[in-house]
Design a protein around this motif. Structure first.
Motif, PDB file in Angstrom:
ATOM      1  N   ASP A 152       1.062  -1.302   0.130  1.00  0.00           N
ATOM      2  CA  ASP A 152       0.014   0.297   0.198  1.00  0.00           C
ATOM      3  C   ASP A 152       0.908   1.391  -0.088  1.00  0.00           C
ATOM      4  O   ASP A 152       0.655   2.252  -0.821  1.00  0.00           O
ATOM      5  CB  ASP A 152      -1.101  -0.110   1.452  1.00  0.00           C
ATOM      6  N   ALA A 153       1.959   0.927   0.664  1.00  0.00           N
ATOM      7  CA  ALA A 153       2.721   2.058   0.353  1.00  0.00           C
ATOM      8  C   ALA A 153       3.762   2.234  -0.633  1.00  0.00           C
ATOM      9  O   ALA A 153       3.850   3.878  -0.795  1.00  0.00           O
ATOM     10  CB  ALA A 153       3.883   2.256   1.683  1.00  0.00           C
ATOM     11  N   ILE A 154       3.648   1.454  -0.966  1.00  0.00           N
ATOM     12  CA  ILE A 154       4.468   1.911  -2.772  1.00  0.00           C
ATOM     13  C   ILE A 154       3.785   2.436  -3.407  1.00  0.00           C
ATOM     14  O   ILE A 154       4.031   3.170  -4.342  1.00  0.00           O
ATOM     15  CB  ILE A 154       5.255   0.467  -3.142  1.00  0.00           C
ATOM     16  N   ARG A 155       2.361   2.007  -3.554  1.00  0.00           N
ATOM     17  CA  ARG A 155       1.889   1.999  -4.054  1.00  0.00           C
ATOM     18  C   ARG A 155       1.133   3.243  -3.878  1.00  0.00           C
ATOM     19  O   ARG A 155       0.246   4.485  -5.106  1.00  0.00           O
ATOM     20  CB  ARG A 155       0.038   1.572  -4.457  1.00  0.00           C
ATOM     21  N   GLY A 156       1.359   4.032  -3.135  1.00  0.00           N
ATOM     22  CA  GLY A 156       0.431   5.198  -2.352  1.00  0.00           C
ATOM     23  C   GLY A 156       1.455   6.384  -2.648  1.00  0.00           C
ATOM     24  O   GLY A 156       1.440   7.923  -2.502  1.00  0.00           O
ATOM     25  N   ALA A 157       2.705   5.895  -2.944  1.00  0.00           N
ATOM     26  CA  ALA A 157       3.722   7.498  -3.149  1.00  0.00           C
ATOM     27  C   ALA A 157       3.271   8.527  -4.108  1.00  0.00           C
ATOM     28  O   ALA A 157       2.735   7.733  -4.229  1.00  0.00           O
ATOM     29  CB  ALA A 157       5.251   6.618  -3.247  1.00  0.00           C
ATOM     30  N   LYS A 158       3.694   9.586  -3.667  1.00  0.00           N
ATOM     31  CA  LYS A 158       3.316  10.588  -4.747  1.00  0.00           C
ATOM     32  C   LYS A 158       4.132  11.139  -5.804  1.00  0.00           C
ATOM     33  O   LYS A 158       4.172  11.782  -6.662  1.00  0.00           O
ATOM     34  CB  LYS A 158       2.149  12.141  -3.686  1.00  0.00           C
ATOM     35  N   THR A 159       5.638  11.281  -5.450  1.00  0.00           N
ATOM     36  CA  THR A 159       6.868  11.243  -6.274  1.00  0.00           C
ATOM     37  C   THR A 159       7.722  10.403  -6.281  1.00  0.00           C
ATOM     38  O   THR A 159       7.940   9.301  -5.375  1.00  0.00           O
ATOM     39  CB  THR A 159       7.426  12.591  -5.326  1.00  0.00           C
ATOM     40  N   LYS A 164      10.915   5.725  -4.092  1.00  0.00           N
ATOM     41  CA  LYS A 164      12.177   4.963  -3.568  1.00  0.00           C
ATOM     42  C   LYS A 164      12.559   4.732  -2.113  1.00  0.00           C
ATOM     43  O   LYS A 164      13.064   3.766  -2.178  1.00  0.00           O
ATOM     44  CB  LYS A 164      13.471   6.299  -4.234  1.00  0.00           C
ATOM     45  N   THR A 165      11.826   5.762  -1.599  1.00  0.00           N
ATOM     46  CA  THR A 165      12.078   5.650  -0.807  1.00  0.00           C
ATOM     47  C   THR A 165      11.523   4.354   0.361  1.00  0.00           C
ATOM     48  O   THR A 165      11.966   3.559   0.866  1.00  0.00           O
ATOM     49  CB  THR A 165      11.967   6.602   0.333  1.00  0.00           C
ATOM     50  N   VAL A 166      10.120   4.070   0.312  1.00  0.00           N
ATOM     51  CA  VAL A 166       9.391   3.464   0.583  1.00  0.00           C
ATOM     52  C   VAL A 166       9.532   2.049   0.128  1.00  0.00           C
ATOM     53  O   VAL A 166       9.526   0.909   1.051  1.00  0.00           O
ATOM     54  CB  VAL A 166       7.656   3.770   0.465  1.00  0.00           C
ATOM     55  N   SER A 167      10.445   2.205  -0.912  1.00  0.00           N
ATOM     56  CA  SER A 167      10.082   0.664  -2.027  1.00  0.00           C
ATOM     57  C   SER A 167      11.748   0.348  -1.827  1.00  0.00           C
ATOM     58  O   SER A 167      12.254  -0.640  -0.743  1.00  0.00           O
ATOM     59  CB  SER A 167      10.765   1.546  -3.811  1.00  0.00           C
ATOM     60  N   GLN A 168      12.535   1.390  -1.064  1.00  0.00           N
ATOM     61  CA  GLN A 168      13.606   0.848  -0.332  1.00  0.00           C
ATOM     62  C   GLN A 168      13.977  -0.351   0.956  1.00  0.00           C
ATOM     63  O   GLN A 168      14.335  -1.274   1.577  1.00  0.00           O
ATOM     64  CB  GLN A 168      15.091   1.131  -0.725  1.00  0.00           C
ATOM     65  N   ALA A 169      13.121   0.739   1.520  1.00  0.00           N
ATOM     66  CA  ALA A 169      13.015   0.292   2.707  1.00  0.00           C
ATOM     67  C   ALA A 169      12.200  -1.320   3.449  1.00  0.00           C
ATOM     68  O   ALA A 169      12.850  -2.282   3.819  1.00  0.00           O
ATOM     69  CB  ALA A 169      11.822   1.526   3.567  1.00  0.00           C
ATOM     70  N   ALA A 170      10.941  -1.037   2.007  1.00  0.00           N
ATOM     71  CA  ALA A 170      10.581  -2.286   2.420  1.00  0.00           C
ATOM     72  C   ALA A 170      10.889  -3.767   1.923  1.00  0.00           C
ATOM     73  O   ALA A 170      11.483  -4.692   2.233  1.00  0.00           O
ATOM     74  CB  ALA A 170       9.133  -2.330   1.022  1.00  0.00           C
ATOM     75  N   ILE A 171      12.435  -3.221   0.341  1.00  0.00           N
ATOM     76  CA  ILE A 171      12.882  -4.865   0.235  1.00  0.00           C
ATOM     77  C   ILE A 171      13.834  -4.574   1.097  1.00  0.00           C
ATOM     78  O   ILE A 171      13.987  -6.224   1.517  1.00  0.00           O
ATOM     79  CB  ILE A 171      13.448  -4.223  -1.524  1.00  0.00           C
TER      80      ILE A 171
END
Length: 217
Positions: A152-159, A164-171
């Motif tokens: 949900d955080a990745i899909r909801g990213a606005k910029t 990149k921030t939420v994806s890298q943290a999740a990965i």
């Protein structure tokens, strides 16, 4: 399971079930006549089971697993009955049994056994599983909660920066957990989000060839 289809079944101890009649009371919970301290269990009765199966398949059917020489359903040595329940072309087995009672109309126990067998077989199709299990069958695991929160955080990213921030943290957390499936899914979600965010480059405008242009043979 709709509340109106759930009934209450008295489940007493041996002493409560065999108590003298002067200790029994008319129960306001189930409408039965038993010891006042008896506990009640949620269950789906014969009629409600039939109603739910009809909702799934109007042409459902059941038959005994075995027949007597007279062509009647064959009950086992304990008075139980094995049946085959067919719903939407799929057949599954079920078993029913019931305690012997000193009262009741002729055939009452046999009908109770059939109802128990139908409920048992219907459970194999998923009917009222929550009532059969002490566990919460619909409980979401901690891993699933974390996974869906990251998606949900990745899909909801606005910029792009937030993506990149939420994806890298999740990965990174997926790698720490040793969850390769989640890591791959997060990479796919990130790439999909980037593809949707990237502006589409229009194809070059077509023009008529000019003198001096190389032309194909």
């Amino acid at each position: 399971m709709p509340d109106n289809l759930i009934s209450k079944k008295p489940q007493g101890t041996k002493a409560q079930n065999e108590c003298p009649n002067d200790q029994k009371r008319n129960c306001h919970v189930c409408g039965g006549w038993h010891h006042p301290s008896v506990k009640h269990l949620d269950y789906v009765g014969h009629a409600a089971t039939t109603h739910l199966i009809l909702d799934a398949d109007l042409r459902w059917n059941w038959e005994p697993l075995a027949f007597t020489e007279e062509g009647l359903p064959r009950f086992d040595a304990n008075g139980g009955l094995w049946i085959k329940l067919t719903v939407d072309g799929v057949t599954r087995l079920g078993y029913g049994n019931a305690d012997k009672k000193n009262f009741g109309d002729a055939g009452a126990r046999e009908k109770e056994v059939i109802g128990d067998a139908l409920r048992n077989a219907a459970m194999r199709f998923g009917l009222a599983l929550d009532l059969w299990s002490k566990a919460d069958l619909h409980a979401t695991s901690e891993r699933d909660l974390w996974f869906f929160r990251c998606v949900d955080a990745i899909r909801g990213a606005k910029t792009v920066g937030e993506l990149k921030t939420v994806s890298q943290a999740a990965i990174a957390e997926a790698k720490a957990r040793g969850d390769q499936e989640a890591e791959d899914e997060f990479l796919i979600e990130q790439a999909d989000k980037m593809a949707k965010a990237s502006p589409k480059t229009p194809p070059p405008a077509r023009r008529e060839p000019l003198d001096g242009d190389d032309l194909p043979y």
